[in-house]
Scaffold this motif. Structure first.
Motif, PDB file in Angstrom:
ATOM      1  N   PHE A  62      62.199 -34.712  12.368  1.00  0.00           N
ATOM      2  CA  PHE A  62      62.684 -35.993  12.868  1.00  0.00           C
ATOM      3  C   PHE A  62      63.235 -36.803  11.693  1.00  0.00           C
ATOM      4  N   ASP A  63      64.166 -37.714  11.983  1.00  0.00           N
ATOM      5  CA  ASP A  63      64.620 -38.633  10.936  1.00  0.00           C
ATOM      6  C   ASP A  63      63.612 -39.771  10.807  1.00  0.00           C
ATOM      7  N   LEU A  64      63.907 -40.734   9.933  1.00  0.00           N
ATOM      8  CA  LEU A  64      62.952 -41.812   9.659  1.00  0.00           C
ATOM      9  C   LEU A  64      62.641 -42.611  10.918  1.00  0.00           C
ATOM     10  N   PHE A  65      63.668 -42.881  11.726  1.00  0.00           N
ATOM     11  CA  PHE A  65      63.411 -43.628  12.960  1.00  0.00           C
ATOM     12  C   PHE A  65      62.543 -42.814  13.917  1.00  0.00           C
ATOM     13  N   GLY A  66      62.810 -41.516  14.003  1.00  0.00           N
ATOM     14  CA  GLY A  66      61.995 -40.652  14.850  1.00  0.00           C
ATOM     15  C   GLY A  66      60.553 -40.616  14.391  1.00  0.00           C
ATOM     16  N   MET A  67      60.357 -40.600  13.076  1.00  0.00           N
ATOM     17  CA  MET A  67      59.005 -40.632  12.529  1.00  0.00           C
ATOM     18  C   MET A  67      58.307 -41.937  12.883  1.00  0.00           C
ATOM     19  N   LEU A  68      59.053 -43.037  12.792  1.00  0.00           N
ATOM     20  CA  LEU A  68      58.487 -44.342  13.131  1.00  0.00           C
ATOM     21  C   LEU A  68      58.109 -44.409  14.606  1.00  0.00           C
ATOM     22  N   PHE A  69      58.974 -43.857  15.449  1.00  0.00           N
ATOM     23  CA  PHE A  69      58.720 -43.853  16.897  1.00  0.00           C
ATOM     24  C   PHE A  69      57.457 -43.054  17.223  1.00  0.00           C
ATOM     25  N   LEU A  70      57.321 -41.876  16.626  1.00  0.00           N
ATOM     26  CA  LEU A  70      56.160 -41.040  16.917  1.00  0.00           C
ATOM     27  C   LEU A  70      54.889 -41.650  16.320  1.00  0.00           C
ATOM     28  N   ALA A  71      55.012 -42.275  15.159  1.00  0.00           N
ATOM     29  CA  ALA A  71      53.864 -42.967  14.565  1.00  0.00           C
ATOM     30  C   ALA A  71      53.397 -44.101  15.468  1.00  0.00           C
ATOM     31  N   PHE A  72      54.352 -44.806  16.045  1.00  0.00           N
ATOM     32  CA  PHE A  72      54.026 -45.913  16.956  1.00  0.00           C
ATOM     33  C   PHE A  72      53.303 -45.399  18.200  1.00  0.00           C
ATOM     34  N   LEU A  73      53.844 -44.362  18.820  1.00  0.00           N
ATOM     35  CA  LEU A  73      53.215 -43.804  20.016  1.00  0.00           C
ATOM     36  C   LEU A  73      51.792 -43.311  19.723  1.00  0.00           C
ATOM     37  N   THR A  74      51.646 -42.633  18.602  1.00  0.00           N
ATOM     38  CA  THR A  74      50.345 -42.055  18.260  1.00  0.00           C
ATOM     39  C   THR A  74      49.296 -43.127  18.012  1.00  0.00           C
ATOM     40  N   SER A  75      49.695 -44.190  17.333  1.00  0.00           N
ATOM     41  CA  SER A  75      48.717 -45.179  16.896  1.00  0.00           C
ATOM     42  C   SER A  75      48.404 -46.262  17.931  1.00  0.00           C
ATOM     43  N   VAL A  76      49.327 -46.544  18.839  1.00  0.00           N
ATOM     44  CA  VAL A  76      49.052 -47.629  19.797  1.00  0.00           C
ATOM     45  C   VAL A  76      49.069 -47.167  21.254  1.00  0.00           C
ATOM     46  N   SER A  93      50.932 -58.947  14.671  1.00  0.00           N
ATOM     47  CA  SER A  93      51.975 -58.124  14.061  1.00  0.00           C
ATOM     48  C   SER A  93      51.464 -57.267  12.918  1.00  0.00           C
ATOM     49  N   THR A  94      50.216 -57.472  12.486  1.00  0.00           N
ATOM     50  CA  THR A  94      49.639 -56.640  11.429  1.00  0.00           C
ATOM     51  C   THR A  94      49.704 -55.167  11.805  1.00  0.00           C
ATOM     52  N   TYR A  95      49.466 -54.865  13.079  1.00  0.00           N
ATOM     53  CA  TYR A  95      49.505 -53.471  13.536  1.00  0.00           C
ATOM     54  C   TYR A  95      50.890 -52.864  13.312  1.00  0.00           C
ATOM     55  N   LEU A  96      51.927 -53.626  13.596  1.00  0.00           N
ATOM     56  CA  LEU A  96      53.292 -53.117  13.434  1.00  0.00           C
ATOM     57  C   LEU A  96      53.616 -52.893  11.955  1.00  0.00           C
ATOM     58  N   TYR A  97      53.158 -53.797  11.099  1.00  0.00           N
ATOM     59  CA  TYR A  97      53.381 -53.622   9.661  1.00  0.00           C
ATOM     60  C   TYR A  97      52.634 -52.394   9.135  1.00  0.00           C
ATOM     61  N   LEU A  98      51.421 -52.189   9.636  1.00  0.00           N
ATOM     62  CA  LEU A  98      50.653 -51.011   9.224  1.00  0.00           C
ATOM     63  C   LEU A  98      51.362 -49.726   9.627  1.00  0.00           C
ATOM     64  N   ILE A  99      51.911 -49.712  10.828  1.00  0.00           N
ATOM     65  CA  ILE A  99      52.638 -48.525  11.302  1.00  0.00           C
ATOM     66  C   ILE A  99      53.868 -48.282  10.440  1.00  0.00           C
ATOM     67  N   PHE A 100      54.575 -49.342  10.102  1.00  0.00           N
ATOM     68  CA  PHE A 100      55.776 -49.195   9.276  1.00  0.00           C
ATOM     69  C   PHE A 100      55.411 -48.686   7.885  1.00  0.00           C
ATOM     70  N   ILE A 101      54.387 -49.265   7.276  1.00  0.00           N
ATOM     71  CA  ILE A 101      53.965 -48.834   5.933  1.00  0.00           C
ATOM     72  C   ILE A 101      53.493 -47.386   5.957  1.00  0.00           C
ATOM     73  N   ALA A 102      52.718 -47.032   6.988  1.00  0.00           N
ATOM     74  CA  ALA A 102      52.222 -45.660   7.093  1.00  0.00           C
ATOM     75  C   ALA A 102      53.374 -44.678   7.241  1.00  0.00           C
ATOM     76  N   THR A 103      54.362 -45.047   8.044  1.00  0.00           N
ATOM     77  CA  THR A 103      55.514 -44.173   8.260  1.00  0.00           C
ATOM     78  C   THR A 103      56.336 -44.015   6.994  1.00  0.00           C
ATOM     79  N   LEU A 104      56.593 -45.125   6.320  1.00  0.00           N
ATOM     80  CA  LEU A 104      57.404 -45.081   5.103  1.00  0.00           C
ATOM     81  C   LEU A 104      56.720 -44.255   4.019  1.00  0.00           C
ATOM     82  N   SER A 105      55.413 -44.433   3.863  1.00  0.00           N
ATOM     83  CA  SER A 105      54.697 -43.657   2.852  1.00  0.00           C
ATOM     84  C   SER A 105      54.690 -42.175   3.211  1.00  0.00           C
TER      85      SER A 105
END
Length: 200
Positions: free
Chosen positions: A29-43, A63-75
């Motif tokens: 998946f590209d970065l957006f796809g990774m973010l999407f799957l991270a979001f589904l998995t975590s929430v 919004s802390t949850y969304l920032y955590l998902i973004f940081i986790a995905t980027l890392s």
């Protein structure tokens, strides 16, 4: 919920976002796809839980949850090869997510005065639905089709939390015991290949 349970929820969100993003990375998946799957998995599980028990969906008010998902995905985007080579690390993170989300789902349902049976179901859904969605949207073999105990581990963790809560044990101690128990149950089931019976 108390502050310690908020932190437990943050930990679960972050580690499940990492597992979702890493599976997406392995599936090219590209970065957006990774973010999407991270979001589904975590929430995913927590969203369904809150809708069922009639509470505001947790991540829409914090919004802390969304920032955590973004940081986790980027890392994970930069570390995906490390996760791919260290299956035991992903297993650790996934088990931690199951334990923490099982606790949060069960605890949140109980504090809104639902019965133990509903808390058990909501705790299990909170812990496993995100992983089911992760499998459905990626090339990962479905966790429901795997021979290992996964949803069963989540259900047992929820049961333990309910039992300890009914015994009037301090909630923070309950949470610690359940997380340890989740690791023990999952790793013992994997080591000794313990499985529930299934149709041939």
């Amino acid at each position: 919920m108390s502050e310690i349970f908020n932190y437990i929820d943050y930990i679960g969100t972050f580690v499940f976002a990492v597992t979702g993003a890493s599976i997406a990375g392995k599936s090219k998946f590209d970065l957006f796809g990774m973010l999407f799957l991270a979001f589904l998995t975590s929430v995913g599980g927590g969203t369904v839980r809150d809708l069922v028990i009639g509470q505001p969906v947790f991540w829409t008010n914090n919004s802390t949850y969304l920032y955590l998902i973004f940081i986790a995905t980027l890392s994970t985007f930069f570390l995906v090869k490390i996760y791919d080579k260290n299956k035991s690390l992903l297993m650790f993170l996934d088990t931690l997510g199951v334990g923490t989300f099982g606790i949060i789902g069960t605890h949140k349902t109980l504090i809104y005065d639902f019965n133990a049976e509903t808390a058990l179901i909501m705790g299990t859904i909170s812990a496993v639905l995100g992983g089911i969605l992760r499998s459905a949207f990626s090339k990962e073999h479905s966790i429901l089709a795997n021979k290992e105990l996964y949803a069963t581990v989540a259900a047992v963790a929820s049961l333990i939390f309910i039992a300890l809560t009914k015994a009037k044990i301090e909630p923070n101690i309950c949470a610690l015991i359940v997380i340890i128990a989740t690791f023990l149950i999952r790793y013992i089931s994997l080591k000794f290949k313990i499985q529930l019976p299934s149709l041939k």
